[in-house]
Design a protein around this motif. Structure first.
Motif, PDB file in Angstrom:
ATOM      1  N   ASP A  39     -26.888   6.835  45.786  1.00  0.00           N
ATOM      2  CA  ASP A  39     -26.795   6.773  47.115  1.00  0.00           C
ATOM      3  C   ASP A  39     -25.182   7.011  47.357  1.00  0.00           C
ATOM      4  N   PHE A  40     -24.890   8.275  48.010  1.00  0.00           N
ATOM      5  CA  PHE A  40     -23.507   8.672  48.149  1.00  0.00           C
ATOM      6  C   PHE A  40     -23.217   8.235  49.419  1.00  0.00           C
ATOM      7  N   LYS A  41     -24.204   7.716  50.442  1.00  0.00           N
ATOM      8  CA  LYS A  41     -23.793   6.961  51.709  1.00  0.00           C
ATOM      9  C   LYS A  41     -23.443   5.552  51.674  1.00  0.00           C
ATOM     10  N   LEU A  42     -23.695   5.021  50.489  1.00  0.00           N
ATOM     11  CA  LEU A  42     -23.429   3.782  50.244  1.00  0.00           C
ATOM     12  C   LEU A  42     -22.573   3.318  48.864  1.00  0.00           C
ATOM     13  N   ASP A  43     -21.370   3.962  48.908  1.00  0.00           N
ATOM     14  CA  ASP A  43     -20.110   3.928  48.276  1.00  0.00           C
ATOM     15  C   ASP A  43     -20.834   4.397  46.593  1.00  0.00           C
ATOM     16  N   GLN A  44     -21.430   5.391  46.562  1.00  0.00           N
ATOM     17  CA  GLN A  44     -22.065   5.689  45.369  1.00  0.00           C
ATOM     18  C   GLN A  44     -22.908   4.639  44.497  1.00  0.00           C
ATOM     19  N   LEU A  45     -23.631   3.986  45.525  1.00  0.00           N
ATOM     20  CA  LEU A  45     -24.834   2.915  44.854  1.00  0.00           C
ATOM     21  C   LEU A  45     -25.414   3.534  43.754  1.00  0.00           C
ATOM     22  N   ASP A  46     -25.729   3.107  42.545  1.00  0.00           N
ATOM     23  CA  ASP A  46     -26.161   3.757  41.345  1.00  0.00           C
ATOM     24  C   ASP A  46     -26.925   2.657  40.391  1.00  0.00           C
ATOM     25  N   ILE A  47     -28.111   2.695  40.681  1.00  0.00           N
ATOM     26  CA  ILE A  47     -28.851   1.676  39.877  1.00  0.00           C
ATOM     27  C   ILE A  47     -30.109   2.285  39.114  1.00  0.00           C
ATOM     28  N   ALA A  48     -30.611   1.921  37.995  1.00  0.00           N
ATOM     29  CA  ALA A  48     -31.514   2.095  37.258  1.00  0.00           C
ATOM     30  C   ALA A  48     -32.541   1.274  37.069  1.00  0.00           C
ATOM     31  N   LEU A  49     -33.885   1.432  37.386  1.00  0.00           N
ATOM     32  CA  LEU A  49     -34.958   0.671  37.233  1.00  0.00           C
ATOM     33  C   LEU A  49     -35.949   0.966  36.097  1.00  0.00           C
ATOM     34  N   GLN A  50     -36.131  -0.188  35.149  1.00  0.00           N
ATOM     35  CA  GLN A  50     -37.115   0.240  33.924  1.00  0.00           C
ATOM     36  C   GLN A  50     -38.446  -0.099  34.412  1.00  0.00           C
ATOM     37  N   LEU A  51     -39.444   0.674  34.621  1.00  0.00           N
ATOM     38  CA  LEU A  51     -40.641   0.415  35.175  1.00  0.00           C
ATOM     39  C   LEU A  51     -41.854   0.625  34.185  1.00  0.00           C
ATOM     40  N   GLN A  52     -42.726   0.072  34.019  1.00  0.00           N
ATOM     41  CA  GLN A  52     -43.990  -0.066  32.968  1.00  0.00           C
ATOM     42  C   GLN A  52     -45.096  -0.015  34.080  1.00  0.00           C
ATOM     43  N   ALA A  53     -46.198   0.818  33.951  1.00  0.00           N
ATOM     44  CA  ALA A  53     -47.098   0.951  34.856  1.00  0.00           C
ATOM     45  C   ALA A  53     -48.544   1.133  33.839  1.00  0.00           C
ATOM     46  N   ALA A  95     -57.390   0.265  39.905  1.00  0.00           N
ATOM     47  CA  ALA A  95     -56.526  -0.909  39.902  1.00  0.00           C
ATOM     48  C   ALA A  95     -55.097  -0.372  38.963  1.00  0.00           C
ATOM     49  N   ALA A  96     -54.047  -0.894  39.585  1.00  0.00           N
ATOM     50  CA  ALA A  96     -52.840  -0.686  38.633  1.00  0.00           C
ATOM     51  C   ALA A  96     -52.022  -1.870  38.571  1.00  0.00           C
ATOM     52  N   GLN A  97     -51.173  -1.999  37.683  1.00  0.00           N
ATOM     53  CA  GLN A  97     -50.189  -3.010  37.747  1.00  0.00           C
ATOM     54  C   GLN A  97     -48.947  -2.444  37.247  1.00  0.00           C
ATOM     55  N   ILE A  98     -47.648  -2.897  38.106  1.00  0.00           N
ATOM     56  CA  ILE A  98     -46.428  -2.289  37.766  1.00  0.00           C
ATOM     57  C   ILE A  98     -45.482  -3.337  37.646  1.00  0.00           C
ATOM     58  N   THR A  99     -44.623  -3.161  36.668  1.00  0.00           N
ATOM     59  CA  THR A  99     -43.722  -4.350  36.280  1.00  0.00           C
ATOM     60  C   THR A  99     -42.454  -3.890  35.764  1.00  0.00           C
ATOM     61  N   GLY A 100     -41.319  -4.576  35.915  1.00  0.00           N
ATOM     62  CA  GLY A 100     -40.067  -3.911  35.642  1.00  0.00           C
ATOM     63  C   GLY A 100     -38.890  -4.682  36.028  1.00  0.00           C
ATOM     64  N   SER A 101     -37.672  -4.229  35.949  1.00  0.00           N
ATOM     65  CA  SER A 101     -36.457  -4.948  36.195  1.00  0.00           C
ATOM     66  C   SER A 101     -35.294  -3.948  36.373  1.00  0.00           C
ATOM     67  N   LEU A 102     -34.109  -4.290  36.461  1.00  0.00           N
ATOM     68  CA  LEU A 102     -32.898  -3.624  36.587  1.00  0.00           C
ATOM     69  C   LEU A 102     -32.288  -3.684  35.101  1.00  0.00           C
ATOM     70  N   GLY A 103     -32.700  -2.660  34.399  1.00  0.00           N
ATOM     71  CA  GLY A 103     -31.992  -2.541  32.878  1.00  0.00           C
ATOM     72  C   GLY A 103     -32.582  -3.607  32.205  1.00  0.00           C
ATOM     73  N   ASN A 104     -31.439  -4.175  31.397  1.00  0.00           N
ATOM     74  CA  ASN A 104     -31.651  -5.396  30.733  1.00  0.00           C
ATOM     75  C   ASN A 104     -31.425  -6.807  31.505  1.00  0.00           C
ATOM     76  N   ASP A 105     -31.177  -6.630  32.630  1.00  0.00           N
ATOM     77  CA  ASP A 105     -30.964  -7.893  33.666  1.00  0.00           C
ATOM     78  C   ASP A 105     -32.418  -8.098  34.026  1.00  0.00           C
TER      79      ASP A 105
END
Length: 399
Positions: free
Chosen positions: A131-145, A162-172
């Protein structure tokens, strides 16, 4: 083909012009296995499994506020400016009148989706948001569905998928921790979706909702949400989203309304969601004000800390429990420390209960402030401070 297997490698979807990065999305490999007999009959087409390996989706908002994925919907039709109707010359022939009884042609019905049944879907993906309007906010989510029995079947007896989605921010594994569960009715039209979506997303970066916080007059630390969305034919029913925030800093305007309070340690609120999927409605501001009233103890404790800070007590040294906080304030302010009545009023207000004083029960916030003013010279002689304290009480207890 005889086994009904399909493999796609290095699938790429380009970004439109004006956005950073070459691709909007890419997939290393897609494996599909189809029931061969159903592939010939297509009533319905049965897909045994779909495996999507290492997908990458880049969601980008540029400096103009445009989001790249919106281009998938196609360009918006711009409304042409209204033009005045031309005035026909005097000798112009009259317009033809439709023949009586003649019915105008009906618009062509929307073509239904092909009937498909996906028995199993597995996908691992990285969703990157820039997001270039928010001070170049840059995040990457790891998701499994993981999903089963998603379909476009027209049979009214067809079950929901039915579906299940899990994930987190990279290694955090604490940031953006995502746990979502979806029940989806057979999709016959993308404009008539029915589903149930519940779960939670924890430790969200507050910069992702910067405009919302500005309108509300608050600045939270990382927060969590728990959606409970129920859609029937594209409309929300009995839906809400719960928001849990901590270390909520109040902007000056809201702080003044709440008697000079600066920071609230914890705050939870629930926003009812109504409307349709393309036009959802939720009143965050009203939910915030309601939450303030329901968190009286926490908020008054925050105010007590603020008052302690004015008298030179480090706010980090003020205990989190109301009783201990009042005692610390009493050590700094002689009139509070020497008056058990004043301490009782403050503690009871924080508990949201009537105070055991000479005032008629249940005690109102106005009466409580007058009692404090009788015992504390700084309050009794300062009408502006008493006004702020009474206003604080009205916000806390909905008086």
């Amino acid at each position: 083909v005889p086994k009904g297997m399909l493999y796609l490698d290095d699938v790429q979807l380009r970004n439109p012009e004006g956005f950073l990065l070459e691709n909007m999305a890419s997939v290393e490999r897609i494996n599909v296995k189809v029931n061969v007999k159903s592939m010939l009959l297509q009533q319905p087409l049965i897909v045994h499994h779909v495996e999507v390996e290492n997908a990458l989706v880049n969601v980008i908002r540029n400096e103009a506020g445009e989001i790249n994925v919106n281009s998938l919907k196609g360009p918006r039709a711009e409304e042409a400016p209204e033009q005045p109707e031309p005035v026909p010359p005097p000798d112009a022939p009259p317009e033809k009148v439709p023949e009586p009884g003649k019915i105008p042609p009906k618009p062509k019905p929307e073509k239904p989706l092909p009937e498909l049944l996906f028995e199993r879907i597995l996908c691992n993906a990285t969703v990157r948001y820039i997001d270039f309007k928010l001070d170049q906010l840059d995040i990457a989510l790891q998701l499994q569905a993981k999903a089963v029995n998603l379909s476009t079947l027209s049979d009214p007896e067809a079950g929901w998928g039915a579906a299940q989605i899990t994930g987190s921010l990279g290694n955090d594994h604490n940031s953006y921790k995502t746990e979502l569960n979806l029940r989806l009715a057979p999709v016959r039209s993308v404009d008539q979706l029915s589903f149930d979506l519940t779960g939670r997303i924890m430790e969200i970066d507050p910069r992702s909702l910067e405009s919302l916080w500005k309108r509300a007059g608050i600045r939270p630390a990382p927060f969590g949400i728990e959606p409970e969305f129920h859609s029937r034919n594209h409309a929300f029913v009995n839906s809400q989203v719960s928001v849990s925030m901590k270390e909520v800093a109040l902007e000056d305007k809201l702080s003044r309304k709440l008697g000079g309070m600066g920071t609230v340690e914890t705050l939870s609120l629930t926003v009812p969601i109504t409307g349709t999927l393309d036009r959802p409605r939720g009143d965050f501001q009203s939910a915030l004000m309601s939450a303030i009233g329901k968190n009286a103890g926490s908020l008054l404790n925050a105010w007590i800390k603020g008052q302690a800070g004015k008298y030179g007590v480090e706010t980090a040294e003020v205990p989190t429990t109301v009783d201990a906080a009042v005692d610390v304030l009493g050590e700094a302010v002689k009139e509070i420390g020497e008056s058990e009545t004043v301490k009782k009023v403050l503690k009871d207000l924080a508990d949201g209960e009537p105070s055991a004083t000479n005032a008629p029960p249940p005690i109102s916030s106005d009466t409580a402030v007058e009692i404090l003013g009788e015992h504390i010279e700084e309050i009794g002689e300062n009408e502006e401070l008493k006004k702020e304290l009474k206003n604080l009480g009205k916000w806390l207890f909905g008086e």
